[in-house]
Design an enzyme around this catalytic site. Structure first.
Site, mmCIF file in Angstrom:
data_model
loop_
_atom_site.group_PDB
_atom_site.id
_atom_site.type_symbol
_atom_site.label_atom_id
_atom_site.label_comp_id
_atom_site.label_asym_id
_atom_site.label_seq_id
_atom_site.Cartn_x
_atom_site.Cartn_y
_atom_site.Cartn_z
ATOM 1 N N ASN A 1 22.338 -16.032 -43.779
ATOM 2 C CA ASN A 1 20.888 -15.870 -43.835
ATOM 3 C C ASN A 1 20.366 -16.876 -44.853
ATOM 4 O OD1 ASN A 1 18.245 -15.100 -44.140
ATOM 5 N ND2 ASN A 1 18.690 -13.065 -45.002
ATOM 6 N N LYS B 1 17.396 -17.587 -45.572
ATOM 7 C CA LYS B 1 16.132 -17.173 -46.194
ATOM 8 C C LYS B 1 15.144 -18.360 -46.201
ATOM 9 C CE LYS B 1 18.668 -13.613 -48.610
ATOM 10 N NZ LYS B 1 18.793 -12.711 -49.752
ATOM 11 N N HIS C 1 15.383 -6.645 -42.806
ATOM 12 C CA HIS C 1 16.064 -7.141 -44.011
ATOM 13 C C HIS C 1 15.363 -6.555 -45.236
ATOM 14 C CE1 HIS C 1 17.284 -9.767 -47.274
ATOM 15 N NE2 HIS C 1 18.375 -9.971 -46.557
ATOM 16 N N GLU D 1 14.325 -7.717 -47.914
ATOM 17 C CA GLU D 1 13.151 -8.442 -48.418
ATOM 18 C C GLU D 1 11.926 -8.172 -47.535
ATOM 19 O OE1 GLU D 1 15.256 -12.148 -48.614
ATOM 20 O OE2 GLU D 1 16.501 -11.212 -50.149
ATOM 21 N N GLU E 1 23.321 -3.616 -46.516
ATOM 22 C CA GLU E 1 23.059 -4.479 -47.672
ATOM 23 C C GLU E 1 22.424 -3.639 -48.777
ATOM 24 O OE1 GLU E 1 22.610 -8.897 -46.459
ATOM 25 O OE2 GLU E 1 20.701 -7.924 -46.090
ATOM 26 N N GLY F 1 21.468 -10.964 -54.031
ATOM 27 C CA GLY F 1 21.012 -12.047 -54.899
ATOM 28 C C GLY F 1 21.212 -11.763 -56.380
ATOM 29 N N SER G 1 25.704 -10.512 -52.225
ATOM 30 C CA SER G 1 26.542 -11.324 -53.114
ATOM 31 C C SER G 1 27.967 -11.527 -52.582
ATOM 32 C CB SER G 1 26.568 -10.725 -54.528
ATOM 33 O OG SER G 1 25.256 -10.705 -55.073
HETATM 34 P P1 13P Z 1 23.072 -12.832 -51.243
HETATM 35 O O1 13P Z 1 24.371 -13.112 -50.529
HETATM 36 O O2 13P Z 1 22.421 -14.036 -51.828
HETATM 37 O O3 13P Z 1 23.222 -11.691 -52.219
HETATM 38 O O4 13P Z 1 22.033 -12.303 -50.124
HETATM 39 C C1 13P Z 1 22.434 -11.283 -49.273
HETATM 40 C C2 13P Z 1 21.437 -11.140 -48.196
HETATM 41 O O5 13P Z 1 20.317 -10.703 -48.423
HETATM 42 C C3 13P Z 1 21.814 -11.586 -46.854
HETATM 43 O O6 13P Z 1 20.897 -11.163 -45.903
#
Ligand code: 13P
Length: 262
Positions: A14, A16, A99, A101, A171, A177, A217
Site C-alpha cells: 500500500n 498510500k 483502511h 486511515e 491491521e 506506521g 510495520s
Molecule cells: P506500515 O507498514 O507503514 O505500518 O503501514 C501499514 C499499512 O497501513 C498498510 O496498509
C-alpha cells in the site's frame, strides 16, 4: 503456512500518498521483477489513484494492481471520488476497503465500508476489507468486539459466496506506521478469531480458503515470523513497500514460509 494449498501467500504494498509518476513506474517494474522469482506468492500493489493506469501498464499483468479507495456509487456528483467502473477501466483488480486511515482520518463509517465492499465486488474488484482496533480499544479488552463489528458491517450486503471471495486484512491501528508490530502471537490470536467469525458466517471449508493478511510495520526482519503463523496468509505493507529491496525481502520471507509440509 497453511494446510490448505488454496491459501497462497498474498503480499500487498500500500503505497498510500507516496511516489511520483516516475518513481511509481520504476517501483512497480522492480516489484514485478522480484515477484517473478517467487511464483508461489501472489503480489498486489496499491499506487495512488492518479498513477494507477500507468502502474498497471508497466505491471502488464505480471502482478496485480489495486485501488486504495473507491466510492460505492456508480457515478454522479461526488467531487474527487472514483467509481468502481473507473478503477476497473484503468486496470485495478483489487480495492482496499476501510483502511484505518480512511476510517480514522477521513471518518468513513463501518456501514459505508460495507457499501464499498459490496460495490467493489459487484463491479469486479476483489475487496480487501481492512479491520483493526486502536490502542485504547485493545487496552480496554475490546479488540475482538471491535474487529467483529467491523467484519459484520463490512460484509453486511454479502451472501456466503461473497464473503468467501474477499480478502481480509487485520491491521491494528497502533501498529501502522509506528514501527510497533503486533507480536506473532498477538496477531495470530486475532487472525484465528477472524477465521472463527468466518467459520460461523460461511462454514469451515469456505472459511479455510479466505486469505487474512496482517498489516502494521511489516518489514523484511519481522515478516517471516508473522507469516509462519497458521492463520496469517500474507501481509499488507506500507512503508516497506516503497523500496524494491525491502518489499522483495518480504516476498522472500513469504516464499520460504510456504513450507509444503506445514
Ligand atoms: P506500515 O507498514 O507503514 O505500518 O503501514 C501499514 C499499512 O497501513 C498498510 O496498509
Amino acid at each position: 503456512m497453511s494446510e490448505d494449498t488454496a491459501r497462497r501467500p498474498l503480499i500487498a504494498g500500500n503505497w498510500k500518498m507516496n511516489t511520483s509518476l516516475d518513481s511509481a513506474r520504476s517501483l512497480v517494474d522492480g516489484v514485478a521483477s522480484a515477484a517473478a522469482s517467487h511464483a508461489a506468492v501472489d503480489v498486489i500493489v496499491f499506487p495512488p489513484t492518479a498513477f494507477l493506469q500507468s502502474v498497471a501498464t508497466v505491471a502488464a499483468g505480471r502482478i496485480a494492481v489495486g485501488a486504495q479507495n473507491l466510492h460505492d456509487q456508480p457515478k454522479g456528483a461526488f467531487t474527487g471520488e472514483h467509481a468502481v467502473s473507473m478503477l476497473v477501466d484503468v486496470g485495478a483488480t483489487y480495492a482496499l476497503c476501510g483502511h484505518s486511515e480512511r476510517r480514522h482520518v477521513f471518518g468513513e463509517s463501518a456501514e459505508w465500508v460495507g457499501d464499498k465492499v459490496a460495490a467493489a465486488q459487484a463491479g469486479g474488484l476483489t475487496p480487501v476489507l481492512c479491520v483493526g482496533e486502536t490502542l485504547a480499544q485493545r487496552e480496554d479488552g475490546d479488540t475482538m468486539k471491535v474487529v467483529r463489528a467491523q467484519l459484520e458491517a463490512g460484509c453486511r450486503h454479502l451472501d456466503a459466496d461473497g464473503v468467501g471471495a474477499i480478502v481480509i486484512a487485520y491491521e491494528p491501528v497502533w501498529a501502522i506506521g509506528t514501527g510497533r508490530t503486533a507480536s506473532p502471537a498477538q496477531a495470530q490470536q486475532v487472525h484465528a478469531a477472524i477465521r472463527g467469525w468466518l467459520t460461523d458466517r460461511i462454514g469451515a471449508a469456505a472459511a479455510q480458503r479466505v486469505r487474512i493478511q496482517y498489516g502494521g510495520s511489516v518489514k523484511p526482519a519481522n515478516a517471516a515470523e508473522l507469516l509462519a503463523q497458521a492463520d496469517i496468509d500474507g501481509a499488507l505493507v506500507g512503508g516497506a513497500s516503497l523500496t524494491v529491496e525491502a518489499f522483495s525481502g518480504i516476498l522472500s520471507a513469504a516464499a520460504s514460509e510456504r513450507a509444503p509440509s506445514a
